[in-house]
Design a protein around this motif. Structure first.
Motif, PDB file in Angstrom:
ATOM      1  N   VAL A 476     -43.930   7.272  53.640  1.00  0.00           N
ATOM      2  CA  VAL A 476     -44.297   6.463  54.696  1.00  0.00           C
ATOM      3  C   VAL A 476     -43.099   5.882  55.646  1.00  0.00           C
ATOM      4  N   PHE A 523     -48.197   0.977  57.790  1.00  0.00           N
ATOM      5  CA  PHE A 523     -48.829   2.736  57.077  1.00  0.00           C
ATOM      6  C   PHE A 523     -48.948   2.940  55.213  1.00  0.00           C
ATOM      7  N   ASP A 526     -52.494   0.816  54.446  1.00  0.00           N
ATOM      8  CA  ASP A 526     -53.466   1.428  54.449  1.00  0.00           C
ATOM      9  C   ASP A 526     -54.985   0.896  54.434  1.00  0.00           C
ATOM     10  N   VAL A 554     -53.176   7.376  61.105  1.00  0.00           N
ATOM     11  CA  VAL A 554     -53.260   6.396  60.406  1.00  0.00           C
ATOM     12  C   VAL A 554     -54.761   5.995  60.263  1.00  0.00           C
TER      13      VAL A 554
END
Length: 615
Positions: A476, A523, A526, A554
């Motif tokens: 990430v 990120f 999520d 993303v």
């Protein structure tokens, strides 16, 4: 030996269980607040009182026995004193050598370890639990330094106040009762000076108590204001240096310091005056005990041993009286400080926090807003009753002048504030009716002011998610274009890379570096709903271009709300919402809005470098 003592000390520490949460909201009144924190400690308090009674009793007995020794010595032949009284004196010696130290150890262990080590922690733990459930908007109404100071101090305020009652007042009361019983058994008239003094002593304390509490409340309030200003200034020291005239800042601090000095002066003045009066009252006991005792001895009504005991008791009583008053004064200080701290700690939750609320269940990520209005308790600003439906997976941009309501909309979706009117639903569920943790779990956010904690880079990205592998962490970070600069970091203590600490609010990093770490964090989370508030505003054009491509990946299959001043960052959005004066003026795609030649088109035409002009 030290190992045994450590085990004994740990035994007393384990008598308390400070990490107990209660559903009962904290009271803003002093006694109800203290009472709720006594319940988990009642075993310790009962044990402390019993030990205190025994310890005070043996002290009274010791002075009485000293008088008996004098009588024995005056009445017996020195050659036979050991034969006739040796056993009794040996037993008394054993009591003095072993029982008395053991009782005092028990009192201190119960009070200083079992009680104080656990009570302050219990108060702070419950206060932190309560404050951690406050809304973000509540924290914006006060200074974080002042809130933090009150949270830490309130543990001492409660613990010390109760400790004084257990350790000092209880001991003093038992001691005085023991003296009354001892003297009255010989001559009721010896008790009279003590009762006169005690009546005067209690009258003075009762008269002074509310005044002393008020003066220390005023001092604590002034000190809290001083602390809040200092923390605020030092937290924003760069801004202060650049914009505020030095003389102005110094004048402001001097005024705060003078307020603190004057309130402290008032408290100290009252304390000194009261102490002087009480010392003068001690003459009643000293003259009464000693003078009356000598007179009784002169008419052969009492023995020389009792006179000696009376003299010792008079001196001991004055010492205890000073001790009790100083302790009471300290307690009044703490109560005044506690009253001030409860103005913050005792506030009810700005947004009700229900443990039994159902979790938010995300099925698609659809957001529906119905007649939403919020003005922060004033007449202007905020939102004026908007209706908006965001489809699952839809990407919308929100634009508008400063004060148009963009941030208010986001704050209400995040439930940082409770909407004054209207309803927000996610997948048909009213967000005011679901648990707050589940709502926050469903939303990821990156703002233009990337917030970092004074911890390592690793901790700032993970934020407590310990089940994440190093490979996922690095992945990430690379997606956020952060890995390379992270590997070059080294703090003042030699920690490198992901273990390097970033300083308060991430001050050791540049704005772009902070924002990239914040992007790595989102990120990693999520979440199905993503809010971007100028998420790439602090990045240079080259890095922004790379991260925008990462953001596209993303944002796939997520519902996205992006606030933008730089319109070029949202032209690819499915829909753009134009807010003005708290209402939706326009909505549509970028090209549709340009063709409409309305407010959005004027923004696009006026922007310089991609930013909306606010005038």
């Amino acid at each position: 030996m030290s190992h045994i003592y450590q085990k004994i000390a740990l035994f007393f520490l384990a008598l308390g269980q400070p990490y107990q949460i209660t559903d009962e909201p904290p009271s803003r009144d002093i006694w109800p607040y203290i009472k709720t924190h006594l319940r988990p400690l009642r075993t310790i308090i009962i044990g402390s009182v019993i030990c205190t009674i025994l310890a005070a009793s043996i002290e009274v007995w010791l002075i009485h026995y000293a008088g008996q020794i004098i009588d024995l010595l005056s009445q017996h032949d020195p050659k036979v004193i050991w034969q006739e009284e040796g056993l009794g004196m040996a037993l008394a010696a054993l009591a003095i050598m072993f029982v008395r130290p053991s009782l005092h150890f028990l009192v201190m262990a119960m009070n200083d370890i079992a009680f104080q080590c656990n009570s302050a922690t219990l108060v702070r733990w419950r206060a932190y639990d309560h404050l951690s459930r406050q809304s973000v908007g509540w924290f914006q109404e006060d200074l974080s330094g002042r809130i933090s100071g009150r949270l830490v101090d309130i543990g001492n305020h409660v613990s010390d106040s109760i400790h004084v009652v257990l350790d000092v007042v209880a001991f003093g009361l038992v001691y005085l009762i023991g003296i009354v019983l001892l003297l009255s058994s010989t001559s009721i008239w010896l008790v009279l000076p003590l009762l006169i003094w005690l009546a005067l002593y209690i009258s003075v304390v009762i008269f002074v108590m509310p005044r002393m509490i008020k003066t220390w409340h005023d001092f604590t309030a002034a000190k809290s204001a001083l602390l809040g200003t200092v923390v605020d200034n030092f937290s924003n020291f760069d801004t202060i240096k650049l914009f505020a005239p030095h003389n102005h800042i110094m004048r402001e601090q001097r005024n705060r310091l003078e307020d603190t000095r004057q309130t402290l002066f008032a408290a100290r003045k009252l304390g000194i005056g009261t102490h002087t009066i009480l010392v003068a009252l001690e003459a009643v006991v000293m003259v009464g005990f000693i003078g009356y005792g000598i007179w009784l001895w002169s008419i052969e009504a009492v023995s020389i041993g009792l006179v000696s005991s009376a003299i010792a008791l008079s001196l001991r009583i004055t010492t205890i009286a000073d001790w009790i008053f100083d302790s009471c004064r300290w307690t009044f200080m703490r109560i005044g400080s506690l009253k001030e701290a409860l103005r913050t700690i005792g506030q009810p939750h700005a947004i009700p926090y229900h443990e039994d609320a159902p979790d938010l269940l995300i099925t698609k990520g659809r957001i529906s807003i119905h007649d939403l209005a919020h003005h922060y308790g004033v007449e202007s600003g905020g939102l004026n009753g908007i209706n908006l439906s965001i489809k699952a997976g839809e990407k919308i941009g929100i634009v508008g002048r400063s004060g148009a309501g963009k941030s208010t909309l986001v704050n209400l979706i995040l439930r940082f504030f409770e909407a004054e009117r209207g309803r927000i639903e996610i997948d048909g569920q009213d967000i005011s009716q679901v648990s707050q943790p589940s709502l926050y779990n469903a939303i990821g956010m990156v703002s233009q002011q990337a917030a970092l904690l004074n911890r390592s880079v690793r901790d700032n990205i993970l934020l407590g998610h310990e089940d994440v592998s190093d490979e996922a962490l690095v992945a990430v970070a690379k997606k956020a274009q952060a890995h390379d600069f992270i590997m070059e970091l080294q703090d003042s203590k030699g920690r490198k890379g992901y273990d390097a600490h970033v300083g308060e609010r991430g001050v050791k990093l540049s704005g772009g570096q902070r924002q990239r770490i914040a992007l790595a964090r989102v990120f990693l989370k999520d979440a199905p709903i993503l809010i971007l508030d100028e998420a790439t505003s602090a990045l240079d054009s080259e890095v922004e271009a790379v991260i925008q491509s990462s953001l596209i990946d993303v944002m796939a299959d997520k519902t996205v709300i992006a606030i933008a001043h730089r319109l070029s960052t949202i032209i690819q959005m499915d829909r753009i919402i134009v807010l003005d004066n708290g209402v939706i003026k326009e909505e549509g795609t970028h090209q549709t809005l340009l063709d409409a030649d309305g407010l959005y088109a004027s923004f696009w035409q006026k922007q310089s470098g991609g930013y909306i002009e606010t005038s």
